[in-house]
Enzyme design. Sequence first.
Site, mmCIF file in Angstrom:
data_model
loop_
_atom_site.group_PDB
_atom_site.id
_atom_site.type_symbol
_atom_site.label_atom_id
_atom_site.label_comp_id
_atom_site.label_asym_id
_atom_site.label_seq_id
_atom_site.Cartn_x
_atom_site.Cartn_y
_atom_site.Cartn_z
ATOM 1 N N ASN A 10 0.815 -0.943 0.073
ATOM 2 C CA ASN A 10 0.049 -0.124 -0.010
ATOM 3 C C ASN A 10 0.899 1.285 0.197
ATOM 4 O O ASN A 10 1.498 1.542 1.060
ATOM 5 C CB ASN A 10 -0.816 -0.017 1.242
ATOM 6 C CG ASN A 10 -1.652 1.068 1.351
ATOM 7 O OD1 ASN A 10 -1.882 1.964 0.368
ATOM 8 N ND2 ASN A 10 -2.374 1.298 2.575
ATOM 9 N N LYS A 12 0.066 4.246 -0.495
ATOM 10 C CA LYS A 12 -0.646 5.490 0.282
ATOM 11 C C LYS A 12 -0.508 6.577 -0.542
ATOM 12 O O LYS A 12 -0.210 6.568 -1.683
ATOM 13 C CB LYS A 12 0.036 5.597 1.691
ATOM 14 C CG LYS A 12 0.111 4.438 2.541
ATOM 15 C CD LYS A 12 0.033 4.636 4.198
ATOM 16 C CE LYS A 12 0.074 3.425 4.852
ATOM 17 N NZ LYS A 12 0.033 3.512 6.192
ATOM 18 N N HIS A 96 -9.441 0.987 5.240
ATOM 19 C CA HIS A 96 -8.265 1.136 5.897
ATOM 20 C C HIS A 96 -8.533 2.055 6.893
ATOM 21 O O HIS A 96 -9.113 3.107 6.823
ATOM 22 C CB HIS A 96 -7.228 1.550 4.682
ATOM 23 C CG HIS A 96 -6.018 1.745 5.095
ATOM 24 N ND1 HIS A 96 -5.510 2.703 6.030
ATOM 25 C CD2 HIS A 96 -4.811 0.962 5.071
ATOM 26 C CE1 HIS A 96 -4.099 2.400 6.491
ATOM 27 N NE2 HIS A 96 -3.762 1.368 5.736
ATOM 28 N N GLU A 98 -7.044 4.503 7.783
ATOM 29 C CA GLU A 98 -6.844 5.954 7.618
ATOM 30 C C GLU A 98 -8.092 6.753 7.035
ATOM 31 O O GLU A 98 -8.267 7.748 7.089
ATOM 32 C CB GLU A 98 -5.516 6.159 6.561
ATOM 33 C CG GLU A 98 -4.196 6.018 7.359
ATOM 34 C CD GLU A 98 -3.170 5.732 6.681
ATOM 35 O OE1 GLU A 98 -3.116 5.503 5.351
ATOM 36 O OE2 GLU A 98 -2.142 5.162 7.449
ATOM 37 N N GLU A 168 -5.585 -5.025 10.532
ATOM 38 C CA GLU A 168 -4.640 -4.199 10.672
ATOM 39 C C GLU A 168 -4.831 -3.239 12.092
ATOM 40 O O GLU A 168 -5.626 -2.362 12.237
ATOM 41 C CB GLU A 168 -4.704 -3.121 9.735
ATOM 42 C CG GLU A 168 -4.406 -3.674 8.366
ATOM 43 C CD GLU A 168 -3.510 -2.619 7.475
ATOM 44 O OE1 GLU A 168 -2.531 -2.668 7.041
ATOM 45 O OE2 GLU A 168 -4.409 -1.495 7.156
ATOM 46 N N GLY A 174 2.093 2.267 10.813
ATOM 47 C CA GLY A 174 3.051 3.243 10.489
ATOM 48 C C GLY A 174 3.751 3.920 12.056
ATOM 49 O O GLY A 174 4.297 4.912 12.004
ATOM 50 N N SER A 214 3.300 -2.100 10.623
ATOM 51 C CA SER A 214 4.632 -2.153 10.795
ATOM 52 C C SER A 214 5.390 -3.406 10.510
ATOM 53 O O SER A 214 6.319 -3.777 10.759
ATOM 54 C CB SER A 214 4.865 -1.621 12.112
ATOM 55 O OG SER A 214 4.484 -0.512 12.335
HETATM 56 C C1 PEP Z 1 -1.008 0.050 6.010
HETATM 57 O O1 PEP Z 1 -0.889 1.035 5.489
HETATM 58 O O2 PEP Z 1 -1.914 -0.568 5.691
HETATM 59 C C2 PEP Z 1 0.293 -0.195 6.841
HETATM 60 C C3 PEP Z 1 0.195 -1.402 7.496
HETATM 61 O O3 PEP Z 1 1.342 0.573 7.119
HETATM 62 P P1 PEP Z 1 2.576 0.309 7.678
HETATM 63 O O4 PEP Z 1 3.150 -0.954 7.219
HETATM 64 O O5 PEP Z 1 3.427 1.394 7.266
HETATM 65 O O6 PEP Z 1 2.428 0.257 9.257
#
Ligand code: PEP
Length: 253
Positions: A10, A12, A96, A98, A168, A174, A214
């Site tokens: 992803n 982003k 997601h 976000e 998630e 992040g 992460s």
């Molecule tokens: C994500 O954006 O779905 C995500 C898991 O981000 P990160 O790997 O940076 O934590």
Amino acid sequence: MTRRKFIAGNWKMNMTSAGARTLAGGVRERLANFDRADVALCPPFPYLALVGEVIKGSSIAVGAQNVYPESQGAFTGEVNAEMLADVGCRYVIVGHSERRTILGEKDELLNRKVRHSLAHGLHVIFCVGETLEQREANQTESMLDNQLTWGLREIPADQIPNLVIAYEPVWAIGTGRNATAEQAQQAHVFIRWRFSQLYGSEAAQRLVIQYGGSVKPENAAELMRQPDVDGALVGGASLKVDSFVAIVQAAGG
Ligand code: PEP
């Protein structure tokens, strides 16, 4: 049942067209002889077609990060599933955290996005996960239950195989702080159990559940060894060829 692992990057709101070309090209080159997991790249809308061109003829797929659940018309700024399929997308990410928090997307809209995307032949990566506050209040399972129950309402049985769930935990996205392999496995077992209640045990056994939050080359192998962790949705570490490829290779065992 052995499920094939699935790793999606992803991106982003990152990249330029030059960067997208280099990143997708690098991933393609390094995974040229790799066939032990499914891989998708999810760039921002403006680079979908470009990335599609770069990975054309490889086994890597392209996915979008969002969709709007209406047919063409007066929806300024939005993009529907037919358009995504038309530019070569196989996947779309829905729900997601976000988008849930920054854009205020609620379960009802997310359910419409899931159904609209599946109905137009896209594969959906549907994200669920609890906040730190909810985890500490022992509400992880009730939160996941809620998101699954409302987000996945009324999906026709024949479209279930095109659904992927990404667990998630919001506190791990992040932040550099990943869920432990044990925490991920526990949540994935719950998601599979709840899914079996909604759509039957055979569908639940086939369901691919990614972990996201992460994921890095250093923790990917251990997470991926968990019996119910079927891959990863990768944010930050998908922006570099080396780290993304290392995660894909860890998923391949
Ligand atoms: C994500 O954006 O779905 C995500 C898991 O981000 P990160 O790997 O940076 O934590």
